[in-house]
Scaffold this motif. Structure first.
Motif, mmCIF file in Angstrom:
data_model
loop_
_atom_site.group_PDB
_atom_site.id
_atom_site.type_symbol
_atom_site.label_atom_id
_atom_site.label_comp_id
_atom_site.label_asym_id
_atom_site.label_seq_id
_atom_site.Cartn_x
_atom_site.Cartn_y
_atom_site.Cartn_z
ATOM 1 N N HIS A 81 0.809 -1.215 0.000
ATOM 2 C CA HIS A 81 0.000 0.000 0.000
ATOM 3 C C HIS A 81 0.845 1.269 0.000
ATOM 4 O O HIS A 81 0.448 2.291 0.548
ATOM 5 N N ALA A 82 2.010 1.215 -0.605
ATOM 6 C CA ALA A 82 2.864 2.401 -0.705
ATOM 7 C C ALA A 82 2.189 3.460 -1.588
ATOM 8 O O ALA A 82 1.390 3.115 -2.470
ATOM 9 N N PRO A 83 2.504 4.744 -1.385
ATOM 10 C CA PRO A 83 3.457 5.275 -0.399
ATOM 11 C C PRO A 83 2.865 5.302 1.010
ATOM 12 O O PRO A 83 1.668 5.491 1.179
ATOM 13 N N TYR A 84 3.738 5.133 1.993
ATOM 14 C CA TYR A 84 3.310 5.026 3.371
ATOM 15 C C TYR A 84 3.559 6.332 4.131
ATOM 16 O O TYR A 84 4.521 7.050 3.880
ATOM 17 N N MET A 85 2.667 6.596 5.082
ATOM 18 C CA MET A 85 2.925 7.556 6.152
ATOM 19 C C MET A 85 3.399 6.743 7.351
ATOM 20 O O MET A 85 2.668 5.875 7.836
ATOM 21 N N VAL A 86 4.593 7.002 7.809
ATOM 22 C CA VAL A 86 5.225 6.179 8.833
ATOM 23 C C VAL A 86 5.020 6.812 10.207
ATOM 24 O O VAL A 86 5.435 7.954 10.436
ATOM 25 N N LEU A 87 4.369 6.081 11.096
ATOM 26 C CA LEU A 87 4.284 6.477 12.498
ATOM 27 C C LEU A 87 5.366 5.709 13.245
ATOM 28 O O LEU A 87 5.304 4.486 13.353
ATOM 29 N N MET A 88 6.364 6.429 13.732
ATOM 30 C CA MET A 88 7.512 5.744 14.322
ATOM 31 C C MET A 88 7.767 6.183 15.753
ATOM 32 O O MET A 88 7.521 7.323 16.131
ATOM 33 N N ASP A 89 8.233 5.247 16.530
ATOM 34 C CA ASP A 89 8.754 5.568 17.840
ATOM 35 C C ASP A 89 10.077 6.305 17.662
ATOM 36 O O ASP A 89 10.810 6.089 16.686
ATOM 37 N N ALA A 90 10.396 7.189 18.609
ATOM 38 C CA ALA A 90 11.596 8.016 18.484
ATOM 39 C C ALA A 90 12.879 7.194 18.423
ATOM 40 O O ALA A 90 13.902 7.679 17.934
ATOM 41 N N VAL A 113 6.800 9.973 17.216
ATOM 42 C CA VAL A 113 6.202 10.052 18.553
ATOM 43 C C VAL A 113 7.322 10.275 19.569
ATOM 44 O O VAL A 113 8.191 9.417 19.738
ATOM 45 N N ILE A 114 7.303 11.443 20.204
ATOM 46 C CA ILE A 114 8.338 11.788 21.175
ATOM 47 C C ILE A 114 7.940 11.233 22.547
ATOM 48 O O ILE A 114 6.902 11.620 23.099
ATOM 49 N N PRO A 115 8.721 10.332 23.111
ATOM 50 C CA PRO A 115 8.358 9.726 24.401
ATOM 51 C C PRO A 115 8.622 10.678 25.557
ATOM 52 O O PRO A 115 9.272 11.717 25.402
ATOM 53 N N ASN A 116 8.130 10.303 26.717
ATOM 54 C CA ASN A 116 8.347 11.110 27.913
ATOM 55 C C ASN A 116 9.737 10.894 28.507
ATOM 56 O O ASN A 116 10.193 11.687 29.327
ATOM 57 N N MET A 172 4.918 14.478 17.414
ATOM 58 C CA MET A 172 3.753 14.540 18.294
ATOM 59 C C MET A 172 4.092 13.869 19.612
ATOM 60 O O MET A 172 4.957 12.987 19.672
ATOM 61 N N LYS A 173 3.437 14.319 20.669
ATOM 62 C CA LYS A 173 3.683 13.741 21.980
ATOM 63 C C LYS A 173 2.962 12.399 22.110
ATOM 64 O O LYS A 173 1.971 12.137 21.425
ATOM 65 N N ASP A 174 3.469 11.584 23.004
ATOM 66 C CA ASP A 174 2.858 10.286 23.262
ATOM 67 C C ASP A 174 1.688 10.482 24.227
ATOM 68 O O ASP A 174 1.796 10.281 25.431
#
Length: 701
Positions: A81-90, A113-116, A172-174
């Protein structure tokens, strides 16, 4: 055209109006807006563009959660299903992964996603040798020290902030918003038993189209063309800049520019700015705030003794803006000094003491960095530097601090002092907590925050109790501030017998740390700032990215806060009312040539009594001389600009398969054409189809 055609036009126009009126509600049903996001934007310098951007219509892709290496393989190689929007952990936001994505056509954008918590191994998106091309070391001055040949100051730097990505990257914040995205992915984008997920799929759309391209020279040329030949000029980029804040210990006439006879000045300097990969996010706890707090507290500690036993030399407290971007603020001040456009010139500068990163010292250790080239080539400079080092070492020993010099051949770390050396050989020292490479593992990153400096409080404390609570880092920085104040006093020729009277206040230091790293809207900052400046203080920490001036009178909140604090620490209250404080002209005992005047709130609570502060604090423009000289490809001065944009936006929605979209489009077009045809037919035959029944001509009896 008959009346039937007019009716047809009216009918179509009415339908169009109804569609527009209901558009917003339909959009809200389709999209979920993501409000707590921060984009990466495009920055430019003399030779390159760097940062991120979307297409003009935004980038859209199916969301894929990057949690493992196999997820990365799906995204870059065999996903359907490319192209992808990637949601990634920092943890995946590193140079290796991002460069693979940059070189792939299968990535439409990235949401980080910026962790605490901070990564234990460290993270710095800056380069390994900050400001390497605009410092003092070059082919003609200390060539063996240029380009960090002797010392790599930021070994963890991966250079991501200097890459040019052709797709948008948001952070974005977690929090709850991220949970909504993860839920959307789990419900729609996860296959069953290893099978490919079925439509509809959860997708993300990011808008961050940038107007400027190529380089600062290109975008500034476009600005000039627009301004000269367009009736409605549209600026595409703006120079980075704000204001320097400075204050002499003893007043200097500001109307007369250039050299001051019999005036010898010690410059006490630090920087006010920082940056991260993402726009207008720069907490800079170790990189920025520690130096600001140390110098502010030192100014407060020094005031009383300097009034009672004035040193023969003046001290110029200076807070430079834009130093992260090739020394914008210090370049401007030195340029003005060299061109008789500042209150003193370089001949008046006796020496420099700069406060670098001082919040992460190991034990009692601090390091005094000097320039080996000027010391080797100039006997008087070497002697004066020796005197400064001796005084600092002695002052430190009384405070239980161990001060040492790096090796005699080591270069200066990245520092504003280098810009003074580019003008002339000046004695100077840069005080830092590192001998060679930075102690700061998160240099110019989102993780250089309050937690990293261990600015923390007992969990049951109220905000007011936190403001008053003296933390360990506050105690440590209090000692540093005392050292700085005593060293400056000695450097200015003050008597050693007075040093015991100079001591920084740990309560003030802890309040400064709270205001600069936790939230600026607190009772202490409110008491020292203008009560009418409603937008100055916020329920969060200030951000230290230099940014661009929106107008000639726009000043960053952090800059104004420093100005107010320095004015209160070095100034005195007066009996002037508010109107006289704003314009003391004509008052015989006041002088706008020597002093500035600020109206402040006064003590917090019911006893608050606003008053006027008279001080020597000033602010001057901090924009690179390259823009004044129109040398947009300068190799001497900073040329950093920020692109303009129209829309920053992020939203998720469910996307149907391509075949279904085409079928829906085809059916929609067919229905539209059929409806237009029927409407036209009905309109043209309206007189026949809707004619009133004719009455009978006969009479019935």
């Amino acid at each position: 055209m008959g009346p039937g055609f007019a009716k047809w036009i009216i009918t179509v126009a009415f339908c169009w109006f109804i569609q527009i009126a209901s558009g917003n509600s339909v959009e809200q049903k389709i999209y979920v807006e993501l409000n707590n996001t921060v984009p990466c934007v495009r920055l430019l310098n003399a030779t390159h563009q760097m940062g991120c951007q979307s297409s003009i219509s935004g980038n859209t892709g199916v969301l894929h959660l990057l949690e493992t290496d196999s997820d990365l393989d799906i995204i870059l190689n065999n996903g359907l299903h490319a192209p992808y929007m990637v949601l990634m952990d920092a943890s995946f936001f590193n140079s290796a992964v991002m460069m693979r994505m940059k070189n792939s056509t299968r990535v439409a954008g990235v949401a980080v996603v910026i962790p605490n918590s901070s990564p234990v191994q460290g993270f710095s998106p800056h380069n390994k040798c900050p400001n390497q091309y605009t410092g003092v070391y070059s082919d003609t001055y200390g060539p063996r020290l240029a380009d960090c040949n002797g010392t790599v100051w930021n070994p963890l730097g991966n250079g991501l902030s200097f890459e040019d990505f052709k797709f948008p990257i948001f952070s974005m914040k977690d929090d709850n918003q991220t949970a909504v995205i993860r839920k959307c992915i789990s419900e729609h984008n996860m296959g069953v038993n290893g099978s490919a997920p079925a439509y509809p799929l959860c997708a993300l759309q990011l808008f961050s189209h940038m107007h400027a391209v190529t380089s600062t020279a290109t975008c500034m040329r476009r600005n000039d063309i627009q301004n000269n030949y367009s009736l409605n000029p549209e600026t595409v980029c703006d120079p980075l800049g704000d204001f320097n804040v400075w204050a002499p210990l003893h007043p200097i006439n500001t109307t007369a520019k250039g050299h001051k006879a019999n005036e010898s000045v010690v410059v006490a300097a630090t920087r006010m700015d920082g940056r991260t990969f993402f726009w207008d996010v720069a907490t800079g706890a170790e990189g920025t705030v520690a130096g600001i707090v140390a110098l502010l507290a030192a100014s407060q500690a020094l005031k009383t003794t300097a009034e009672q036993a004035p040193p023969p030399r003046n001290i110029l407290f200076t807070f430079f803006q834009g130093e992260t971007f090739d020394y914008i603020g210090s370049s401007k001040m030195v340029y003005d000094m060299d061109n008789n456009n500042f209150v003193i010139d370089m001949e008046n500068v006796h020496s420099v003491l700069e406060i670098g990163q001082v919040g992460l010292r190991r034990g009692s250790e601090l390091w005094m960095h000097t320039d080996p080239v000027s010391r080797r080539n100039n006997i008087s400079v070497n002697q004066e530097v020796g005197n400064i080092l001796k005084g600092m070492t002695s002052a430190g020993a009384e405070l239980g601090l161990s001060l040492a010099e790096p090796t005699a051949t080591q270069a200066l770390p990245p520092s504003s002092f280098q810009r003074f050396l580019l003008s002339r050989a000046v004695p100077g020292v840069v005080l830092a907590d590192h001998q060679s490479a930075f102690n700061n593992k998160y240099y110019e990153s989102v993780y250089d925050n309050a937690d990293y400096l261990n600015v923390s409080y007992p969990p049951d404390f109220t905000p007011e109790e936190q403001l008053e609570y003296v933390t360990d880092i506050a105690r440590a920085l209090t000692n540093v501030s005392t050292l700085v104040a005593r060293s400056l006093y000695l450097q200015a020729g003050g008597e050693e017998s007075q040093l015991a009277n100079i001591r920084a206040d740990s309560k003030i230091v802890t309040q400064l740390l709270y205001g600069f790293l936790i939230q600026s809207n607190n009772s202490y900052f409110r008491s020292l700032t203008n009560p009418e400046d409603k937008l100055l203080l916020e329920a969060r920490a200030p951000q230290y990215y230099v940014g661009v001036p929106i107008s000639a009178n726009t000043i960053k909140p952090s800059t104004r806060i420093v100005q107010y604090l320095l004015a209160n620490y070095l100034g005195n209250s007066t009996g002037l009312n508010q109107s006289k404080c704003q314009d003391p002209s004509g008052l015989p005992e006041e002088s706008k040539e020597l002093y500035s005047y600020l109206w402040v709130r006064g003590a917090n609570g019911s006893e608050a009594a606003p008053f006027c502060v008279r001080s020597t604090v000033r602010r001057t423009l901090a924009i690179s001389p390259a823009f004044e000289l129109k040398q947009y490809d300068s190799r001497t001065y900073s040329t950093w600009t920020e692109s303009r944009w129209k829309l920053i936006r992020a939203r998720i929605f469910l996307v149907a398969s391509h075949d279904l979209e085409m079928l829906t489009l085809g059916v929609g077009i067919a229905v539209l054409l059929l409806s237009l045809l029927v409407t036209y037919f009905l309109s043209t035959k309206a007189e026949l189809l809707f004619a009133p029944a004719q009455e009978s001509t006969g009479s019935a009896y």
